[in-house]
Design an enzyme around this catalytic site. Sequence first.
Site, short mmCIF file in Angstrom:
data_model
loop_
_atom_site.label_atom_id
_atom_site.label_comp_id
_atom_site.label_asym_id
_atom_site.label_seq_id
_atom_site.Cartn_x
_atom_site.Cartn_y
_atom_site.Cartn_z
N HIS A 1 -6.94 -6.70 -0.71
CA HIS A 1 -5.88 -5.71 -0.55
C HIS A 1 -4.85 -6.11 0.49
CE1 HIS A 1 -4.07 -1.78 -0.92
NE2 HIS A 1 -4.22 -1.55 0.37
N ASP B 1 0.85 -1.18 0.00
CA ASP B 1 0.00 0.00 0.00
C ASP B 1 0.90 1.24 0.00
OD1 ASP B 1 -3.00 0.89 0.48
OD2 ASP B 1 -1.82 2.02 1.93
N TYR C 1 -1.87 11.41 2.14
CA TYR C 1 -2.74 11.65 0.98
C TYR C 1 -2.79 13.14 0.63
CZ TYR C 1 -4.40 6.86 1.76
OH TYR C 1 -4.48 5.51 1.92
#
Length: 715
Positions: free
Chosen positions: A374, A179, A309
Amino acid sequence: INLSIRSRLIPNTTKPHMFLCRYLSLSRFQTHLPLRFRRFLGKIPNPMTHFSTFPETQTITQEKMSKLDGVEHKTLKVNGINMHVAEKPASGPGSGAGEDPIILFIHGFPELWYTWRHQMAALSSLGYRTIAPDLRGYGDTDAPEKVEGYTYFNVVGDLVALIHAVTDGDKAVFVVGHDWGAMLAWQLCQYRPEKVKALVNMSVLFSPRNRDRVPVPTLRYVFGDDYYICRFQKPGDIEAEFKNLGTEKVLKEFLTYKTPGPLHLPKDKCFERSENAACALPPWLTQEDLDYYVTKYDKKGFTGPINYYRNIDRNWELTAPWTGAKINVPVKFIVGDHDLTYNFPGAKEYINGGGFKRDVPLLDETVVLKGLGHFLHEEDPDVINQHIHSFFQKFVKVNVITMHVAEKIPSVVGSDAFDGIIRPPVILFLHGFPELWYTWRHQMVALSSLGYRTIAPDLRGYGDTDAPERVDAYTSLHVVGDLIGLIDAVVGDQEKVFVVGHDWGAIIAWHFCLLRPDRVKALVNMSVVFDPWNPKRKPISMFRSFYGDDYYICRFQECGEIEAEFAKVGVERSLLEFLTYRNPGPILLPKGKSYDDPISLPSWLTEYDVNYYVSKYEKNGFTGPVNYYRNMDRTWELMGSLSKAQVKVPVKFIIGDQDLTYHIPGTKKYIHDGRFKSHVPLLDEVVVIEGVGHFLHEERPDEISKHIHDYFVNF
């Protein structure tokens, strides 16, 4: 490892990959497998406590976490922040001397060091020193207040400082990312490739910088304002919604998300479900695991992690110097086919269309695991552990050379056959000329299904193993040295193995048993009988007296001469002349010989098989393999100390009655009149198979596999 049921390998090939192939070297990595077999699968953490190997001046606080035995926790000062680091030292004999290879694990969102607990347990038992930090803003690591303190450059700076701290200098480490950890690992490889030996990255593909597309506006255009990354942009906004939902609810929703499509978080409607669609924990995530995450996020909050982010566009601006740059580090990439990242628009095309390989030229393999989402390293840790270990093994040296090794782990792995106490018996296969590890493919499949761990290297000078330039670097002593290093690396220091040899592999196996009988449980040798050292019989002059100057071994002596002839004839034709040779008489290669006669492939040799051999010999040539023959006299000179020595290892010998070696003058008499037995006193059986030539293990694979198993099972 046969992963054909669980995964598919990209790009697709004409044959399924059934073998775990890797490269080994042995200067530092010698004792990582002589442990309980279940530890290899990450099932049983090693219940040992280790002391910190960090310099005392770097350790600020230290705690023991009762949850995972053997994992140490400390705080290091790196790049201006205090970073919490979890470490599990390498276990097993010979480890812990400060030379164990290091794996640095980099977590993603919303994870912590804890996401790697299964990998740390399994891989530390295989001889790796495993290190997993909480990244800045996460868990027990400092969280800078400024949003712009979370760029790629800040976090990669932390990682570089951490690498310096744990290596005491400028040594490189292995890296595993997932990730956001994968994104950071890509950047680490771009900015400081010399710090990374090799990389296993999961879930997030390398994304080369596009000078024309600012990331967040592009994502907003494709997925809309409710796309989770777009919702994360305004400071404080999403944190307030998460606070209303509760930490446990938020983490549970993220960690259990397994929808292949994009994740949307509509304002004030995040994670809304129908009354009958409760969010249940999957089998791989216990309430205890979730509680650990909740404890840390309750304490630290989500702002630090979400700030990553908020720097996506800033990262795009700052990485302009790397526009067009490639990743020049060896890489293996793994993704689940249910992962939202794999189903991102263009991702599959990027992988399958060659773009990924273009941007990551040293990409070794892409593995797509069926049915996984994931958090694949938590969903199926056993498979991920095997993938990591198999790839990193390629970069460990054996006897100063890098050796390519194929391995097939027992198909009973994970069953009750190995309960954590018994390790699977290991068979080491040694090929001959002009073969490769591939010659043992049938035996590896058959015997691994019977519970053996089967290992077949390309010997030095062959296939994908290094080929030293010096002619005198191919004596039996050199090659046996490689094998000792190989056994130490993949089985364990002082461990014994079963050995199977053919042709030159049989010669090496005899010398192996003479020099180091303490490392061989039992031997099955084929085609070439043991030839005791004779002070009056130098090998090349003996062959010349038997067969003349055109005998192939005599023709091989002049450096470069036979290689030039093979080049004229062509690699494929040269290989076929040897592989299809079925005449009991000697192989003669007169200069200027015509090779116009057509060759038909025998039933046991397919076009695919031939193409595999040809691809490797076209790449590396014949010089390395032929150098073995050029050292026959040199090996004879070096082995004088073994005059009258016996092979004192249990042996079964198999030969075909059409094999040219069976018809060398005096061989039949030597085998059957008792002299063979006198030199190999533990010789249990000699099997002569009717109607079979030199490559008997390929001509009669089932029969040979049965002979091997029937003999080794006695031990």
